[in-house]
Design an enzyme around this catalytic site. Sequence first.
Site, mmCIF file in Angstrom:
data_model
loop_
_atom_site.group_PDB
_atom_site.id
_atom_site.type_symbol
_atom_site.label_atom_id
_atom_site.label_comp_id
_atom_site.label_asym_id
_atom_site.label_seq_id
_atom_site.Cartn_x
_atom_site.Cartn_y
_atom_site.Cartn_z
ATOM 1 N N SER A 39 3.587 20.484 -17.088
ATOM 2 C CA SER A 39 4.360 19.426 -17.730
ATOM 3 C C SER A 39 5.116 20.036 -18.896
ATOM 4 C CB SER A 39 3.395 18.339 -18.217
ATOM 5 O OG SER A 39 3.923 17.685 -19.344
ATOM 6 N N LYS A 97 -1.630 19.766 -18.277
ATOM 7 C CA LYS A 97 -1.308 19.255 -16.938
ATOM 8 C C LYS A 97 -1.104 20.333 -15.874
ATOM 9 C CE LYS A 97 -0.446 15.422 -15.862
ATOM 10 N NZ LYS A 97 0.611 14.501 -16.238
ATOM 11 N N GLU A 126 3.978 15.368 -3.950
ATOM 12 C CA GLU A 126 4.764 14.179 -4.290
ATOM 13 C C GLU A 126 6.162 14.251 -3.684
ATOM 14 O OE1 GLU A 126 4.204 13.284 -8.627
ATOM 15 O OE2 GLU A 126 2.694 14.840 -8.378
#
Length: 464
Positions: free
Chosen positions: A277, A283, A290
């Site tokens: 991130s 993260k 996705e």
Amino acid sequence: MAKMWQGRFKKELDSKVNDFNSSISFDSRMFEADIQGSIIHVTMLGKQGIIDEKESKAIAKELSAIYDDILQGKLLFDPNAEDIHMFIEEVLTKRLGDLGKKLHTGRSRNDQVALDLRMYLRKQIDEIAGLVKSLIKVLVAKAEENLHTVMPGYTHLQRAQPITFAHHLMAYVEMFKRDIVRLFNCFELMNECPLGSGALATTTYPVDRDFTAEYLGFEGPMLNSLDGVSDRDYCMELANAIAICMTHMSRLSEEIVLWCSWEFKFIELDDAYSTGSSIMPQKKNPDICELIRGKTGRCAGNLTTLLTMMKGLPLAYNKDMQEDKEAIFDSVDTVKLCLSTLAPMLDTMKVNKENMADAGKKGFINATDCADYLVKKGLAFRDAYKITGSLVALCIDKGVTLDTLPLDDYKQLCDKFDSDIYDAISLEKCVNERSVVGGPAPRAVTDHINKIKATVLKEENEEN
Ligand code: ARG
């Protein structure tokens, strides 16, 4: 450049209209099919005496030279050309003069484009099926490593009954296996040759449609020329096969997203296949999954595009059909990209067997087996089900599980319980006992894996 069809016109085409009309920006990828088709067409013209045989050979030779020049980057596509078919013919005519103008005898761009697209997509189907096979290979290898990795199986995303990770992965193998069948089914259905259909009503020249069909690798010529130029079933079918395959990848991707969350931690993706991130240093995101999930929407959209584009078209060719290419090419590109990214991502992921086993221990996934234990001791299933329900409620009150609930508590609810209950509800036992065909028991999953190896993965094993 002046248009080939300029004879009837007094003015040149408006340049914006030319851009609007042109498809070369997306159909140039069919150049190989176009040239192969033209070579066989012109060979047939020579063989049939429709044009002189020597001239036919000279045209075929120059078409090969054009092909080589494109491959070597010596000949670049002209963005102002109307489409790939016009472009190749224009180059040929520039190089051979009047002789080049004979290529298009007895043919129309309508049967030409239908031919090229079928030939191009046939090759793509082979490539896509190969990639699906590679994905199956990875899934099977992971399954083999996890035959005994117990995890909860879910319904409604609630822990339901114990299975193994191998069993879970092999469910996807079945889906992808069907995808390959669907792809080859499309191949078979599209493997008839439209060449010779002409613009819509064939031709008065004595063309040999069996010859061109055979030499271009088709089962035979299409039997109705109107259908030959205006059928796009093969695009819709392939878009459908791809959309379904993407849906399978999307479901698997969604599971991976869940599994690598802190809430599950069943697997960890390799650093090379995850992203960070820009603001949250902790993260590690499953972006690939996705994206696959997101791109599945695109492929479903492409299928809708094609179905909607075709549904109101009168016979035979209509220019609407030029819109087939961007949709089907996008689906082809997308599925290839996703398949070739998903396989190595799965191959490199780490499986956290302990966390899977831990998740199995909570959630009473052996409750069905507890009820079955009582059935084996003579109770009716519905009575056994009710007693086990009360046991689960008791466990929740006491903050324990069925495995740690004292025998006295069991006995208070039903005197049929004995100390062998603990063995009967051990998760390994629950899995091992489900050994019927299709079940999670290592024995059953091994049989499944062996079947897949002997069928879907057969050639690959022989090559090794
Ligand atoms: N570029 C066209 C297509 O993709 C080729 C066929 C054009 N035929 C015609 N009569 N305008 O469909």
